[in-house]
Design an enzyme around this catalytic site. Structure first.
Site, PDB file in Angstrom:
ATOM      1  NE  ARG A  23      -1.308  -1.394   3.783  1.00  0.00           N
ATOM      2  CZ  ARG A  23      -1.508  -1.254   5.094  1.00  0.00           C
ATOM      3  NH1 ARG A  23      -2.715  -0.959   5.568  1.00  0.00           N
ATOM      4  NH2 ARG A  23      -0.506  -1.407   5.941  1.00  0.00           N
ATOM      5  CG  HIS A  62      15.430  31.652  13.758  1.00  0.00           C
ATOM      6  ND1 HIS A  62      14.268  31.505  13.050  1.00  0.00           N
ATOM      7  CD2 HIS A  62      16.126  32.609  13.097  1.00  0.00           C
ATOM      8  CE1 HIS A  62      14.261  32.330  12.013  1.00  0.00           C
ATOM      9  NE2 HIS A  62      15.399  33.016  12.026  1.00  0.00           N
ATOM     10  CE  LYS A  72      13.705  26.038  17.184  1.00  0.00           C
ATOM     11  NZ  LYS A  72      14.472  26.953  16.350  1.00  0.00           N
ATOM     12  CE1 TYR A 132       9.369  24.410  10.696  1.00  0.00           C
ATOM     13  CE2 TYR A 132      11.534  24.792  11.621  1.00  0.00           C
ATOM     14  CZ  TYR A 132      10.613  24.976  10.613  1.00  0.00           C
ATOM     15  OH  TYR A 132      10.944  25.733   9.508  1.00  0.00           O
ATOM     16  CG  ASP A 168      16.457  34.549   9.144  1.00  0.00           C
ATOM     17  OD1 ASP A 168      15.878  33.562   8.646  1.00  0.00           O
ATOM     18  OD2 ASP A 168      16.418  34.818  10.365  1.00  0.00           O
TER      19      ASP A 168
END
Ligand SMILES: Cc1cn([C@H]2C[C@H](O)[C@@H](COP(=O)(O)OP(=O)(O)O[C@H]3O[C@H](C)C(=O)[C@H](O)[C@H]3O)O2)c(=O)[nH]c1=O
Length: 183
Positions: A23, A62, A72, A132, A168
């Site tokens: 599948r 960051h 994270k 995230y 940024d």
């Protein structure tokens, strides 16, 4: 889920083996019990998703400052990215060192970026998407950022940097006496 350490303490790669059959495939994305060795008693409190269109675009780098520092866990669910963690922990033997990992849906790898580390990535395929998992809530007042071309890091991005957010583009360079954060 197999956990592989890296040269940066707490920065880990979680390898998962999709269950494939005629599948298609099924994968376990996250399991607090299986990841207890790295998650400890942390909880996932926020899950974010990004899509980045342009090959060569960079998001980051960051981090959130204490007391809002976060772990994270990042997974690529479409395309291909070069994902980077940078050690910003005061006194760490790998302070300002970085580790990069190529993440794709096919390699089914997840990069764990602990508190005190910055995170960024470069997109290697158009329309790449990331998921995230965060252990702290988004707190703009606690946000910090590093330049992708910060001389004290020397990150070897695989492609020319093609796109950056206005934010940024304007992160200040690190002072010569920057000694990191205590988490
Ligand atoms: C993180 C976050 C952001 N936002 C808002 C703030 C901005 O108006 C907008 C985009 O945020 P930002 O420019 O911080 O997004 P990126 O530059 O893509 O940063 C992302 O990619 C880098 C590599 C990361 O590590 C960050 O955790 C992740 O947010 O979403 C929210 O409303 N909630 C949130 O939880």
């Amino acid at each position: 889920m197999n956990i592989h350490s890296t040269a940066l303490r707490g920065v880990a790669i979680v390898a998962t083996q999709p269950f494939a059959d005629r599948r298609g495939a099924f994968s376990r994305f996250f399991c607090k019990d299986e990841l207890a060795a790295i998650i400890g008693n942390r909880d996932i409190v926020q899950i974010n998703h990004s899509r980045t269109s342009m090959v060569g675009a960079v998001r980051g780098l960051h981090y959130q400052l204490p007391p809002h520092a976060e772990m994270k866990l990042v997974r690529c669910i479409r395309g291909r990215v070069w994902d980077v963690a940078v050690d910003l922990r005061a006194g760490s033997p790998t302070f300002l060192h970085w580790h990069a990992e190529e993440l794709t849906p096919d390699n089914a790898r997840m990069l764990v970026i602990p508190e005190g580390c910055a995170h960024g990535f470069q997109v290697l395929e158009a329309e790449s998407e990331l998921l995230y998992l965060h252990t702290a809530y988004y707190t703009p007042a606690a946000e910090g950022g590093l330049r992708h071309d910060e001389p004290r890091l020397g990150i070897a991005w695989p492609l020319p940097v093609a796109d950056l957010s206005a934010r940024d583009r304007h992160h200040p360079p690190l002072n010569a006496d920057y000694s990191g954060m205590t988490v």
